[in-house]
Design a protein around this motif. Structure first.
Motif, PDB file in Angstrom:
ATOM      1  N   TYR A   1       8.695  10.766   3.648  1.00 48.66           N
ATOM      2  CA  TYR A   1       8.881   9.314   3.765  1.00 48.66           C
ATOM      3  C   TYR A   1       9.393   9.023   4.690  1.00 48.66           C
ATOM      4  N   ASP A   2       8.342   8.007   5.183  1.00 48.94           N
ATOM      5  CA  ASP A   2       8.144   7.289   6.461  1.00 48.94           C
ATOM      6  C   ASP A   2       9.749   6.264   7.171  1.00 48.94           C
ATOM      7  N   TYR A   3       9.992   5.515   5.867  1.00 50.17           N
ATOM      8  CA  TYR A   3      11.224   4.311   6.143  1.00 50.17           C
ATOM      9  C   TYR A   3      11.838   4.426   5.095  1.00 50.17           C
ATOM     10  N   TRP A   4      13.456   3.888   5.843  1.00 47.15           N
ATOM     11  CA  TRP A   4      14.206   4.208   4.939  1.00 47.15           C
ATOM     12  C   TRP A   4      15.353   2.956   5.390  1.00 47.15           C
TER      13      TRP A   4
ATOM     14  N   TYR B   1      22.698   4.537  -2.500  1.00 47.77           N
ATOM     15  CA  TYR B   1      21.295   4.464  -3.274  1.00 47.77           C
ATOM     16  C   TYR B   1      20.313   4.276  -2.324  1.00 47.77           C
ATOM     17  N   TYR B   2      19.405   4.716  -1.554  1.00 48.00           N
ATOM     18  CA  TYR B   2      18.540   4.031  -0.710  1.00 48.00           C
ATOM     19  C   TYR B   2      17.151   4.419  -1.554  1.00 48.00           C
ATOM     20  N   CYS B   3      16.879   3.156  -0.720  1.00 51.13           N
ATOM     21  CA  CYS B   3      15.311   2.477  -0.914  1.00 51.13           C
ATOM     22  C   CYS B   3      13.889   3.601   0.326  1.00 51.13           C
ATOM     23  N   ALA B   4      12.776   4.536  -0.153  1.00 47.05           N
ATOM     24  CA  ALA B   4      12.366   4.437   1.030  1.00 47.05           C
ATOM     25  C   ALA B   4      11.023   3.881   0.883  1.00 47.05           C
ATOM     26  N   ALA B   5      10.106   4.209   1.683  1.00 53.03           N
ATOM     27  CA  ALA B   5       8.636   3.677   1.762  1.00 53.03           C
ATOM     28  C   ALA B   5       7.570   5.093   2.730  1.00 53.03           C
ATOM     29  N   GLU B   6       6.514   5.636   1.738  1.00 49.69           N
ATOM     30  CA  GLU B   6       5.799   6.454   2.608  1.00 49.69           C
ATOM     31  C   GLU B   6       4.261   5.956   2.451  1.00 49.69           C
ATOM     32  N   GLN B   7       3.733   5.730   3.472  1.00 53.34           N
ATOM     33  CA  GLN B   7       2.267   4.707   4.058  1.00 53.34           C
ATOM     34  C   GLN B   7       1.459   5.565   3.490  1.00 53.34           C
ATOM     35  N   SER B   8       0.399   4.928   2.842  1.00 52.17           N
ATOM     36  CA  SER B   8      -1.167   4.949   2.778  1.00 52.17           C
ATOM     37  C   SER B   8      -0.620   6.378   2.241  1.00 52.17           C
ATOM     38  N   THR B   9      -0.384   6.705   1.052  1.00 53.50           N
ATOM     39  CA  THR B   9      -0.530   7.538  -0.174  1.00 53.50           C
ATOM     40  C   THR B   9      -0.369   6.908  -1.985  1.00 53.50           C
TER      41      THR B   9
ATOM     42  N   SER C   1       1.222  -1.194   0.234  1.00 52.68           N
ATOM     43  CA  SER C   1      -0.211   0.141   0.114  1.00 52.68           C
ATOM     44  C   SER C   1       1.078   1.333   0.067  1.00 52.68           C
ATOM     45  N   ASP C   2       2.437   0.730   0.355  1.00 56.27           N
ATOM     46  CA  ASP C   2       3.174   2.040   0.355  1.00 56.27           C
ATOM     47  C   ASP C   2       3.358   2.518  -1.182  1.00 56.27           C
ATOM     48  N   THR C   3       3.301   3.540  -1.666  1.00 58.82           N
ATOM     49  CA  THR C   3       4.711   4.072  -2.638  1.00 58.82           C
ATOM     50  C   THR C   3       6.297   3.525  -1.152  1.00 58.82           C
ATOM     51  N   VAL C   4       6.872   3.030  -2.946  1.00 57.79           N
ATOM     52  CA  VAL C   4       8.662   3.337  -3.003  1.00 57.79           C
ATOM     53  C   VAL C   4       9.006   4.164  -3.871  1.00 57.79           C
TER      54      VAL C   4
ATOM     55  N   PHE D   1      15.905  12.383  -5.154  1.00 53.53           N
ATOM     56  CA  PHE D   1      14.658  11.832  -5.860  1.00 53.53           C
ATOM     57  C   PHE D   1      15.575  10.726  -7.522  1.00 53.53           C
ATOM     58  N   VAL D   2      15.199   9.184  -7.607  1.00 49.87           N
ATOM     59  CA  VAL D   2      15.855   8.875  -8.361  1.00 49.87           C
ATOM     60  C   VAL D   2      14.197   8.511  -9.126  1.00 49.87           C
ATOM     61  N   ALA D   3      13.285   7.784  -8.457  1.00 51.51           N
ATOM     62  CA  ALA D   3      12.156   7.188  -9.574  1.00 51.51           C
ATOM     63  C   ALA D   3      11.454   6.482  -8.378  1.00 51.51           C
ATOM     64  N   GLY D   4      10.363   6.199  -8.590  1.00 55.03           N
ATOM     65  CA  GLY D   4       9.050   6.168  -7.640  1.00 55.03           C
ATOM     66  C   GLY D   4       7.752   4.875  -8.308  1.00 55.03           C
TER      67      GLY D   4
END
Length: 125
Positions: A112-115, A94-102, A31-34, A47-50
């Motif tokens: 972003y909430d998680y990294w 390079y970092y991965c990140a997640a934004e919840q409920s969006t 359910s997250d945007t990553v 930002f690179v890609a989402g």
């Protein structure tokens, strides 16, 4: 505790390819945007890609458009970044990140909430 784990970084030559993967322990990413971000010393994280939670939408920085492809696999809870035609200027952590409920794909790191901890990508000329 939610953790994002990146893998797949390393050394590539100019014109080569690498594939980064991001998975999560403690959270389902469906359910997250990553997104993938990158950072070099002395510069802000960019930002690179989402990819949206439904994977119906993707977004790319102009600098990587046409060369990088982001995708997600809900079955394995993984988001991947396929990087082709690499250039020396792609060298970064390079970092991965997640934004919840969006449903949006934001480009601001602070949203972003998680990294993850990051993975080094080095492209030699």
């Amino acid at each position: 505790q939610v953790q994002l784990l990146e893998s797949g970084g390393g050394l590539a030559q100019t014109g080569g390819s690498l594939r980064l993967s991001c998975t999560s322990s403690g959270r389902t990413l469906s359910s997250d945007t990553v997104a993938w971000f990158r950072q070099t010393p002395g510069k802000e994280r960019e930002f690179v890609a989402g990819v949206s939670g439904s994977a119906s939408r993707t977004s790319y920085a102009d600098s990587v458009k046409g060369r990088f492809t982001i995708s997600r696999d809900h079955a394995t809870n993984t988001v991947s970044l396929q990087m082709n035609s690499l250039k020396p200027e792609d060298t970064a952590i390079y970092y991965c990140a997640a934004e919840q409920s969006t449903t949006f794909i934001h480009r601001l790191p602070k949203l972003y909430d998680y990294w993850g901890q990051g993975t080094q990508v080095t492209v030699s000329s």
